[in-house]
Write a protein that holds these residues in place. Structure first.
Motif, PDB file in Angstrom:
ATOM      1  N   MET A   1       0.830  -1.200   0.000  1.00 54.90           N
ATOM      2  CA  MET A   1       0.000   0.000   0.000  1.00 54.90           C
ATOM      3  C   MET A   1       0.868   1.254   0.000  1.00 54.90           C
ATOM      4  O   MET A   1       0.709   2.134   0.832  1.00 54.90           O
ATOM      5  CB  MET A   1      -0.929  -0.006   1.210  1.00 54.90           C
ATOM      6  N   ILE A   2       1.809   1.304  -0.928  1.00 56.08           N
ATOM      7  CA  ILE A   2       2.646   2.499  -1.061  1.00 56.08           C
ATOM      8  C   ILE A   2       1.993   3.448  -2.046  1.00 56.08           C
ATOM      9  O   ILE A   2       1.605   3.058  -3.147  1.00 56.08           O
ATOM     10  CB  ILE A   2       4.081   2.136  -1.496  1.00 56.08           C
ATOM     11  N   CYS A   3       1.866   4.679  -1.627  1.00 52.93           N
ATOM     12  CA  CYS A   3       1.210   5.710  -2.427  1.00 52.93           C
ATOM     13  C   CYS A   3       2.260   6.661  -2.978  1.00 52.93           C
ATOM     14  O   CYS A   3       3.225   7.003  -2.297  1.00 52.93           O
ATOM     15  CB  CYS A   3       0.233   6.465  -1.508  1.00 52.93           C
ATOM     16  N   GLY A   4       2.062   7.098  -4.208  1.00 53.70           N
ATOM     17  CA  GLY A   4       2.877   8.159  -4.771  1.00 53.70           C
ATOM     18  C   GLY A   4       2.031   9.409  -4.892  1.00 53.70           C
ATOM     19  O   GLY A   4       0.830   9.327  -5.168  1.00 53.70           O
ATOM     20  N   THR A   5       2.635  10.570  -4.674  1.00 52.43           N
ATOM     21  CA  THR A   5       1.912  11.822  -4.873  1.00 52.43           C
ATOM     22  C   THR A   5       2.801  12.835  -5.564  1.00 52.43           C
ATOM     23  O   THR A   5       4.013  12.848  -5.385  1.00 52.43           O
ATOM     24  CB  THR A   5       1.332  12.378  -3.542  1.00 52.43           C
ATOM     25  N   ASP A   6       2.163  13.651  -6.393  1.00 58.99           N
ATOM     26  CA  ASP A   6       2.865  14.696  -7.139  1.00 58.99           C
ATOM     27  C   ASP A   6       1.849  15.758  -7.509  1.00 58.99           C
ATOM     28  O   ASP A   6       0.638  15.547  -7.414  1.00 58.99           O
ATOM     29  CB  ASP A   6       3.513  14.107  -8.401  1.00 58.99           C
ATOM     30  N   GLU A   7       2.355  16.900  -7.926  1.00 59.91           N
ATOM     31  CA  GLU A   7       1.485  18.012  -8.318  1.00 59.91           C
ATOM     32  C   GLU A   7       1.819  18.467  -9.730  1.00 59.91           C
ATOM     33  O   GLU A   7       2.877  18.162 -10.269  1.00 59.91           O
ATOM     34  CB  GLU A   7       1.601  19.172  -7.332  1.00 59.91           C
ATOM     35  N   ALA A   8       0.896  19.227 -10.297  1.00 58.24           N
ATOM     36  CA  ALA A   8       1.114  19.886 -11.589  1.00 58.24           C
ATOM     37  C   ALA A   8       0.614  21.315 -11.463  1.00 58.24           C
ATOM     38  O   ALA A   8      -0.426  21.557 -10.859  1.00 58.24           O
ATOM     39  CB  ALA A   8       0.349  19.162 -12.698  1.00 58.24           C
ATOM     40  N   GLY A   9       1.381  22.230 -12.018  1.00 59.97           N
ATOM     41  CA  GLY A   9       0.904  23.606 -12.061  1.00 59.97           C
ATOM     42  C   GLY A   9       1.571  24.566 -11.103  1.00 59.97           C
ATOM     43  O   GLY A   9       0.979  25.571 -10.725  1.00 59.97           O
ATOM     44  N   ARG A  10       2.817  24.324 -10.736  1.00 59.32           N
ATOM     45  CA  ARG A  10       3.504  25.299  -9.879  1.00 59.32           C
ATOM     46  C   ARG A  10       3.950  26.523 -10.669  1.00 59.32           C
ATOM     47  O   ARG A  10       3.938  27.630 -10.145  1.00 59.32           O
ATOM     48  CB  ARG A  10       4.722  24.660  -9.200  1.00 59.32           C
ATOM     49  N   GLY A  11       4.337  26.336 -11.922  1.00 64.99           N
ATOM     50  CA  GLY A  11       4.903  27.426 -12.706  1.00 64.99           C
ATOM     51  C   GLY A  11       3.929  28.370 -13.392  1.00 64.99           C
ATOM     52  O   GLY A  11       4.279  29.512 -13.663  1.00 64.99           O
ATOM     53  N   PRO A  12       2.708  27.946 -13.698  1.00 67.06           N
ATOM     54  CA  PRO A  12       1.768  28.840 -14.378  1.00 67.06           C
ATOM     55  C   PRO A  12       1.412  30.060 -13.523  1.00 67.06           C
ATOM     56  O   PRO A  12       1.602  30.061 -12.307  1.00 67.06           O
ATOM     57  CB  PRO A  12       0.536  27.963 -14.609  1.00 67.06           C
ATOM     58  N   ILE A  13       0.864  31.079 -14.175  1.00 66.90           N
ATOM     59  CA  ILE A  13       0.479  32.299 -13.466  1.00 66.90           C
ATOM     60  C   ILE A  13      -1.032  32.424 -13.327  1.00 66.90           C
ATOM     61  O   ILE A  13      -1.546  33.460 -12.916  1.00 66.90           O
ATOM     62  CB  ILE A  13       1.087  33.552 -14.134  1.00 66.90           C
ATOM     63  N   ALA A  14      -1.748  31.343 -13.662  1.00 66.94           N
ATOM     64  CA  ALA A  14      -3.201  31.308 -13.486  1.00 66.94           C
ATOM     65  C   ALA A  14      -3.630  29.872 -13.240  1.00 66.94           C
ATOM     66  O   ALA A  14      -2.913  28.929 -13.573  1.00 66.94           O
ATOM     67  CB  ALA A  14      -3.913  31.859 -14.725  1.00 66.94           C
ATOM     68  N   GLY A  15      -4.802  29.734 -12.644  1.00 69.04           N
ATOM     69  CA  GLY A  15      -5.371  28.419 -12.419  1.00 69.04           C
ATOM     70  C   GLY A  15      -4.862  27.752 -11.160  1.00 69.04           C
ATOM     71  O   GLY A  15      -4.020  28.296 -10.442  1.00 69.04           O
ATOM     72  N   PRO A  16      -5.368  26.558 -10.889  1.00 66.13           N
ATOM     73  CA  PRO A  16      -5.022  25.847  -9.652  1.00 66.13           C
ATOM     74  C   PRO A  16      -3.697  25.115  -9.752  1.00 66.13           C
ATOM     75  O   PRO A  16      -3.140  24.948 -10.836  1.00 66.13           O
ATOM     76  CB  PRO A  16      -6.162  24.832  -9.539  1.00 66.13           C
ATOM     77  N   VAL A  17      -3.205  24.690  -8.605  1.00 65.59           N
ATOM     78  CA  VAL A  17      -2.174  23.660  -8.558  1.00 65.59           C
ATOM     79  C   VAL A  17      -2.937  22.387  -8.218  1.00 65.59           C
ATOM     80  O   VAL A  17      -3.749  22.363  -7.299  1.00 65.59           O
ATOM     81  CB  VAL A  17      -1.039  23.984  -7.553  1.00 65.59           C
ATOM     82  N   VAL A  18      -2.733  21.345  -9.022  1.00 64.88           N
ATOM     83  CA  VAL A  18      -3.491  20.101  -8.897  1.00 64.88           C
ATOM     84  C   VAL A  18      -2.540  18.993  -8.463  1.00 64.88           C
ATOM     85  O   VAL A  18      -1.425  18.899  -8.968  1.00 64.88           O
ATOM     86  CB  VAL A  18      -4.158  19.729 -10.247  1.00 64.88           C
ATOM     87  N   ALA A  19      -2.983  18.186  -7.520  1.00 68.08           N
ATOM     88  CA  ALA A  19      -2.174  17.058  -7.057  1.00 68.08           C
ATOM     89  C   ALA A  19      -2.971  15.772  -7.191  1.00 68.08           C
ATOM     90  O   ALA A  19      -4.198  15.780  -7.179  1.00 68.08           O
ATOM     91  CB  ALA A  19      -1.762  17.259  -5.601  1.00 68.08           C
ATOM     92  N   ALA A  20      -2.238  14.683  -7.308  1.00 66.88           N
ATOM     93  CA  ALA A  20      -2.869  13.362  -7.332  1.00 66.88           C
ATOM     94  C   ALA A  20      -2.105  12.445  -6.386  1.00 66.88           C
ATOM     95  O   ALA A  20      -0.919  12.659  -6.109  1.00 66.88           O
ATOM     96  CB  ALA A  20      -2.874  12.786  -8.743  1.00 66.88           C
ATOM     97  N   ALA A  21      -2.805  11.438  -5.905  1.00 66.00           N
ATOM     98  CA  ALA A  21      -2.213  10.377  -5.089  1.00 66.00           C
ATOM     99  C   ALA A  21      -2.638   9.054  -5.711  1.00 66.00           C
ATOM    100  O   ALA A  21      -3.807   8.884  -6.060  1.00 66.00           O
ATOM    101  CB  ALA A  21      -2.703  10.486  -3.648  1.00 66.00           C
ATOM    102  N   VAL A  22      -1.690   8.145  -5.875  1.00 60.21           N
ATOM    103  CA  VAL A  22      -1.975   6.878  -6.562  1.00 60.21           C
ATOM    104  C   VAL A  22      -1.325   5.717  -5.815  1.00 60.21           C
ATOM    105  O   VAL A  22      -0.154   5.784  -5.440  1.00 60.21           O
ATOM    106  CB  VAL A  22      -1.444   6.899  -8.020  1.00 60.21           C
ATOM    107  N   ILE A  23      -2.114   4.670  -5.618  1.00 64.04           N
ATOM    108  CA  ILE A  23      -1.590   3.393  -5.133  1.00 64.04           C
ATOM    109  C   ILE A  23      -1.765   2.403  -6.281  1.00 64.04           C
ATOM    110  O   ILE A  23      -2.891   2.052  -6.646  1.00 64.04           O
ATOM    111  CB  ILE A  23      -2.337   2.897  -3.875  1.00 64.04           C
ATOM    112  N   LEU A  24      -0.655   2.015  -6.878  1.00 64.84           N
ATOM    113  CA  LEU A  24      -0.703   1.105  -8.024  1.00 64.84           C
ATOM    114  C   LEU A  24      -0.911  -0.334  -7.565  1.00 64.84           C
ATOM    115  O   LEU A  24      -0.602  -0.692  -6.433  1.00 64.84           O
ATOM    116  CB  LEU A  24       0.590   1.205  -8.834  1.00 64.84           C
TER     117      LEU A  24
END
Length: 191
Positions: A1-24
Motif C-alpha cells: 500500500m505504497i502511495c505516490g503523490t505529485d502536483e502539476a501547475g507550480r509554474g503557471p500564473i493562473a489556475g489551480p495547482v493540482v495534485a494526485a495520489a496513486v496506489i498502483l
C-alpha cells in the motif's frame, strides 16, 4: 500500500495547482509511466485512463488561485498533495512524494527528488495531476478565450503575457505572481 503523490501547475500564473495520489496494483503493471512532462499530451491521456482503471486507488485534489495567493505556491502544492492523499479511501502504509519537501501527513512519507521519473506510483500521480489540470485549463479557456489558456495552460509564455497586458488579470490569475501583480498595479494606477 505504497502511495505516490505529485502536483502539476507550480509554474503557471493562473489556475489551480493540482495534485494526485496513486496506489498502483503490483498485479497489473502499467507500461510507459514516467514524469508527465516527458510524455506527449496524447500519451498522458491514454496513460491517465489506464491508471484510473488499473490502480488500486487514486485521488485528485487541488488548491485554487486564491489559496495559492494566500499560502504561496510551495505551501499550496504541499496542501494539494496532502488533500489528495487524505482523499484516498484507504490509508497508505507509506507515501512517496516527488521533490524535496513533505506535506503534512499522518503516515510515514519520503521525499524523492526526481521521483516522477524514478517511482512508478509518483509518475502515475504526476500524469493524473497534469491531465486534470490541463482539462481545467481547457474549461477556463472557454470562459476566458482571450488568454488562450488551452494553448499555453497558463504558463507565462510571450502570448500569455501579451494577453495579460492587453486584458488585465481575470479571476483565475494568481495575483501574487510577479507578472500578474505588475499588470494589476499598472491598471490600478490607470496606466
Amino acid at each position: 500500500m505504497i502511495c505516490g503523490t505529485d502536483e502539476a501547475g507550480r509554474g503557471p500564473i493562473a489556475g489551480p495547482v493540482v495534485a494526485a495520489a496513486v496506489i498502483l496494483d503490483p498485479q497489473h503493471p502499467i507500461e510507459g509511466i514516467t514524469d508527465s512532462k516527458k510524455l506527449s499530451a496524447k500519451k498522458r491521456e491514454l496513460l491517465s485512463k489506464e491508471i484510473k482503471q488499473k490502480a488500486l486507488y487514486w485521488a485528485i485534489a487541488q488548491c485554487d488561485a486564491d489559496e495559492i495567493d494566500r499560502l504561496n505556491i510551495l505551501q499550496a502544492s504541499l496542501l494539494a498533495m496532502q488533500r489528495a492523499v487524505e482523499a484516498l479511501p484507504v490509508q497508505p502504509s507509506k507515501v512517496l512524494v516527488d521533490g524535496n519537501k513533505l506535506p503534512k501527513l499522518s503516515m510515514p512519507a519520503e521525499a524523492v527528488v526526481g521521483g516522477d521519473a524514478l517511482e512508478a506510483c509518483i509518475g502515475a500521480a504526476s500524469i493524473l495531476a497534469k491531465v486534470e489540470r490541463d482539462r481545467q485549463m481547457q474549461e477556463w479557456h472557454a470562459i476566458y478565450p482571450e488568454y488562450d489558456f488551452a494553448k499555453h495552460k497558463a504558463y507565462p509564455t510571450k502570448m500569455h503575457l501579451e494577453a495579460l497586458e492587453r486584458y488585465g488579470a481575470c479571476p483565475v490569475h494568481r495575483r501574487s505572481f510577479a507578472p500578474v501583480a505588475r499588470v494589476i498595479a499598472r491598471h490600478t494606477r490607470g496606466e
